[in-house]
Design an enzyme around this catalytic site. Structure first.
Site, PDB file in Angstrom:
ATOM      1  N   ASP A 101      16.310 -77.045   0.657  1.00 17.55           N
ATOM      2  CA  ASP A 101      15.988 -78.463   0.639  1.00 17.55           C
ATOM      3  C   ASP A 101      15.722 -78.896   2.064  1.00 17.55           C
ATOM      4  O   ASP A 101      16.253 -78.326   2.996  1.00 17.55           O
ATOM      5  CB  ASP A 101      17.130 -79.274   0.043  1.00 17.55           C
ATOM      6  CG  ASP A 101      16.728 -80.739  -0.114  1.00 17.55           C
ATOM      7  OD1 ASP A 101      15.517 -81.015  -0.120  1.00 17.55           O
ATOM      8  OD2 ASP A 101      17.625 -81.576  -0.207  1.00 17.55           O
ATOM      9  N   GLY A 103      14.320 -88.258   3.033  1.00 17.36           N
ATOM     10  CA  GLY A 103      14.464 -87.209   2.037  1.00 17.36           C
ATOM     11  C   GLY A 103      15.882 -87.124   1.499  1.00 17.36           C
ATOM     12  O   GLY A 103      16.604 -88.127   1.388  1.00 17.36           O
ATOM     13  N   SER A 104      16.327 -85.918   1.175  1.00 20.46           N
ATOM     14  CA  SER A 104      17.562 -85.717   0.420  1.00 20.46           C
ATOM     15  C   SER A 104      18.830 -86.092   1.162  1.00 20.46           C
ATOM     16  O   SER A 104      19.888 -86.207   0.524  1.00 20.46           O
ATOM     17  CB  SER A 104      17.652 -84.258  -0.044  1.00 20.46           C
ATOM     18  OG  SER A 104      16.648 -83.968  -0.999  1.00 20.46           O
ATOM     19  N   VAL A 105      18.790 -86.258   2.476  1.00 17.15           N
ATOM     20  CA  VAL A 105      20.002 -86.721   3.158  1.00 17.15           C
ATOM     21  C   VAL A 105      20.377 -88.117   2.672  1.00 17.15           C
ATOM     22  O   VAL A 105      21.533 -88.542   2.814  1.00 17.15           O
ATOM     23  CB  VAL A 105      19.819 -86.726   4.695  1.00 17.15           C
ATOM     24  CG1 VAL A 105      19.842 -85.318   5.255  1.00 17.15           C
ATOM     25  CG2 VAL A 105      18.541 -87.438   5.094  1.00 17.15           C
ATOM     26  N   ASN A 106      19.425 -88.829   2.064  1.00 17.11           N
ATOM     27  CA  ASN A 106      19.712 -90.164   1.545  1.00 17.11           C
ATOM     28  C   ASN A 106      20.499 -90.124   0.240  1.00 17.11           C
ATOM     29  O   ASN A 106      21.037 -91.143  -0.203  1.00 17.11           O
ATOM     30  CB  ASN A 106      18.404 -90.930   1.331  1.00 17.11           C
ATOM     31  CG  ASN A 106      18.610 -92.408   1.120  1.00 17.11           C
ATOM     32  OD1 ASN A 106      19.181 -93.084   1.971  1.00 17.11           O
ATOM     33  ND2 ASN A 106      18.168 -92.921  -0.025  1.00 17.11           N
TER      34      ASN A 106
END
Length: 702
Positions: A702, A349-352
């Site tokens: 998020d 997810g958004s940690v990428n």
């Protein structure tokens, strides 16, 4: 007399005295049978018959006779036979004692000498402070020789009661074929004493090394397990089995046929070499705290499980590693034996988004203050991506507010090939080199295999898979001034002589420049101070990190289950203090039920673990300073041809044309920054009435 003229002449007279003795004997027997008087002997003065004459007469008459054996010939034959037997015996004796001696010595040794293997003693495992995590202690094993048990039926009930086993099971063992069978392995002293008191011939008791974890299931998935025979089965025990096991020795004992030791017999000991001790990088106290915090958060959020890893970004040392799961039957959350941090792939997810923005910054495409026009929706191939925070956002805002569309537009500028390069440069798609069993490498599809929507999904962390360990060490690159340092789990080994040997660190490599790393550290602090990660803030420290909420792929394909529902996995990854990172932490919560958002389920656990780790590791608070590179940036360390823009101080406050929530903290915008536009973006309706932003703007989740 007999003539020699060639023909035998009849006797001149028929006197009785010249008849053969046999005929005389027959006549005598005949006369006795008739009852006549005793025959008279030969007349006085008559000559006695000669043997030679009689034999010659019988021979001359044609009768068959056996020639007399020659004594000398018979003796010679007997002598030859004896000599031949003697030669055979001597030859056989010579073969047995000279040519085949080793073979027969071995036969005899097998019958008399019983080798007993001596365990070398498995090495212990300690934490970084020298506290015991796994040790071996001697315990009694009970076995039997069924061929010696005189009365199995009588011995079985007594042994079963002493061992606490089923009588039928014990009887089957005592009646089995062979000369050795285990009855119970590594039992307590009380059980051994009860069996010893029975004094049953053929029941044997001896010591074996048993593995114990003094702290119970602390670090269960990390340490792993050992079989009853002393072989590592999982975790560190399996990964370092050769070093821990050592080399076994052997005790040779000479016994008689009854199994009794011969006092004057052969006794030989080949000493065993004990295994090396391991000193891990893990801190036992911190490990205990992390496991408890993680288990509490998983229980609070109603999740299926969770992962937490704490490391030192400068050295790559793993300080704590916890894996917990919820028992589906009882609902109890506890440590699991599966090291999910390295064996479980998931879409991050958004940690990428950190990797996407790092590539754009490193390639000189944008700066943290560059303004990006973010529409509410963006069409990529056959899919439309939406955004909760449309407007003109700086690159820092894109990261802080976790803008999907803003990140996709930056990825489109970077290009698929470069994005793939940075994903792999940060360590995705390959093993971390930690060496733990069954470690997964994640999955980064080749650029040639990308679909039309890959440039939209991969930059925001969907369509690729990583492990929690991989993602943590990608964030360590930013914490460590742009250098990737591989993870380390063992600090040193200690041999049998007590000498300590340090373990060589793995090879590090530069991923991005120190300037890019410093820029990203500053941007990640905005995530916590004014973005989606506010719940991760820690008083007295400047933390940096990123939230990530991802949909989980389903077994049948796609992200929806059979009922049309989505399942989520939530991540928070970051480090602290942001000015000079000493600790990095990742928390992954699998399928929480109270909320899917990492901002609400993972970020609070990050803060709690961070507070405890800072105290445990003795990291003092650091005053707020400008986030500059930790080290000067040499020319040869630059990853790309054009270096990133230097770190800027905050410019004078400016306003933009986009309405901003007055309660939110504004991010300063560089008035000279470049504005990034997209002609394919879906423009807002100019006739629409602007909504009340303060009332309608969704929370930064998020």
């Amino acid at each position: 007399m007999t003539g020699r003229s060639g023909s035998r002449q009849p006797p001149a007279s028929s006197s009785r005295s010249r008849r053969p003795a046999t005929r005389t004997g027959k006549a005598t027997r005949a006369r006795r049978g008739t009852g006549t008087s005793k025959p008279k002997g030969p007349r006085r003065g008559a000559p006695a018959p000669r043997r030679g004459t009689t034999q010659a007469r019988r021979t001359g008459s044609g009768a068959r006779t056996r020639p007399s054996a020659d004594p000398r010939r018979r003796a010679l034959g007997l002598l030859v036979a004896v000599v031949m037997l003697f030669v055979v015996a001597v030859g056989r004796l010579g073969y047995v004692q000279v040519l085949g001696s080793e073979r027969y010595v071995a036969y005899g040794a097998e019958q008399r000498i019983r080798p007993i293997e001596l365990s070398g003693g498995r090495g212990s495992i300690f934490d970084r402070e020298g506290n015991d995590l796994a040790i071996s202690i001697p315990q009694t094993t009970i076995s039997a020789d069924p061929s010696v048990i005189a009365d199995p039926a009588g011995a079985a009930p007594r042994l079963a009661q002493a061992l606490g086993q089923d009588e039928a099971t014990v009887l089957a063992a005592l009646e089995s074929d062979g000369r050795f069978v285990h009855l119970a392995r590594q039992v307590g002293d009380d059980v051994a004493d009860r069996v010893r008191a029975l004094d049953i011939d053929g029941v044997l008791l001896y010591k074996e090394q048993a593995r114990f974890n003094p702290a119970g299931d602390l670090g269960r998935s990390l340490l792993g397990q050992v079989s009853v025979d002393g072989n590592g089965l999982s975790g560190v025990e399996q990964a370092y089995d050769d070093q821990l096991s050592g080399q076994p020795g052997r005790l040779l004992v000479e016994r008689d046929l009854a199994g009794r030791t011969i006092p004057a017999g052969r006794h030989q000991i080949d000493p065993a070499v004990p295994g090396d001790d391991l000193i891990l990088t893990v801190d036992g106290s911190l490990q205990y705290a992390v496991e408890n915090i993680l288990a509490g958060q998983v229980a609070t959020t109603g999740a299926q499980g969770g992962i937490a890893v704490v490391s030192n970004p400068e050295t790559g040392e793993i300080l704590a590693l916890a894996n917990v799961q919820t028992d589906p039957t009882t609902g109890v959350v506890g440590n699991t034996g599966n090291d999910l941090a390295v064996t479980s792939n998931y879409e991050p997810g958004s940690v990428n988004k950190l990797i996407t923005l790092a590539g754009a910054l490193e390639e000189g495409l944008v700066t943290p203050e560059t303004v990006v026009q973010v529409p509410s929706a963006l069409r990529v191939a056959d899919h439309t991506y939406t955004d909760h925070h449309p407007g003109n956002l700086t690159v820092t805002d894109v990261l802080a507010k976790s803008s999907n569309v803003g990140t996709i537009k930056l990825a489109q500028q970077l290009g698929a090939t470069k994005l793939d390069e940075y994903l792999r440069r940060f360590g995705f798609g390959r093993s971390t080199g930690l060496g733990l069993p069954h470690e997964e490498s994640g999955h980064v599809p080749n650029v040639d295999d990308w679909s039309g929507t890959s440039i939209g999904s991969i930059p925001i962390g969907q369509g690729i898979s990583v492990t929690a360990m991989q993602m943590l060490f990608a964030y360590n690159v930013i914490a460590n001034d742009g250098v990737y340092v591989p993870p380390a789990l063992v600090r040193a080994t200690v041999d049998q002589d007590g000498e300590r040997h340090a373990v060589d660190p793995g090879r590090s490599h530069r991923v991005v420049s120190p300037t890019t790393a410093a820029q990203l550290r500053g941007m990640l602090t905005q995530v916590i101070t004014s973005g989606t990660g506010r719940a991760a803030a820690i008083d007295g420290y400047t933390a940096a990190g990123k939230t990530g909420t991802a949909r989980k792929p389903q077994p049948g394909g796609g992200y929806e289950d059979a009922a049309g529902n989505y399942h989520y996995i939530s991540t928070f990854a970051g480090f602290l203090p942001a000015e000079d990172p000493k600790l990095s932490i990742i928390v992954v919560i699998d399928e929480p039920t109270t909320s899917p958002y990492a901002a609400q389920v993972a970020a609070p656990a990050f803060a709690e673990i961070g507070r405890h780790a800072l105290r445990q590791m003795g990291v003092p608070p650091i005053g707020t300073t400008e986030l500059a590179p930790l080290l000067p940036e040499p020319e040869h360390d630059r990853v790309r041809a054009t270096p990133a823009a230097p770190v800027t101080t905050a410019p004078p406050s400016t306003t933009t044309s986009v309405p901003v929530d007055p309660t939110a903290t504004s991010v300063p915008v560089d008035p000279t920054a470049t504005t990034v536009t997209d002609p394919n973006a879906i423009p807002p309706d100019p006739a629409a009435v602007p909504p009340d932003q303060a009332a309608l703007e969704p929370p930064l989740l998020d």
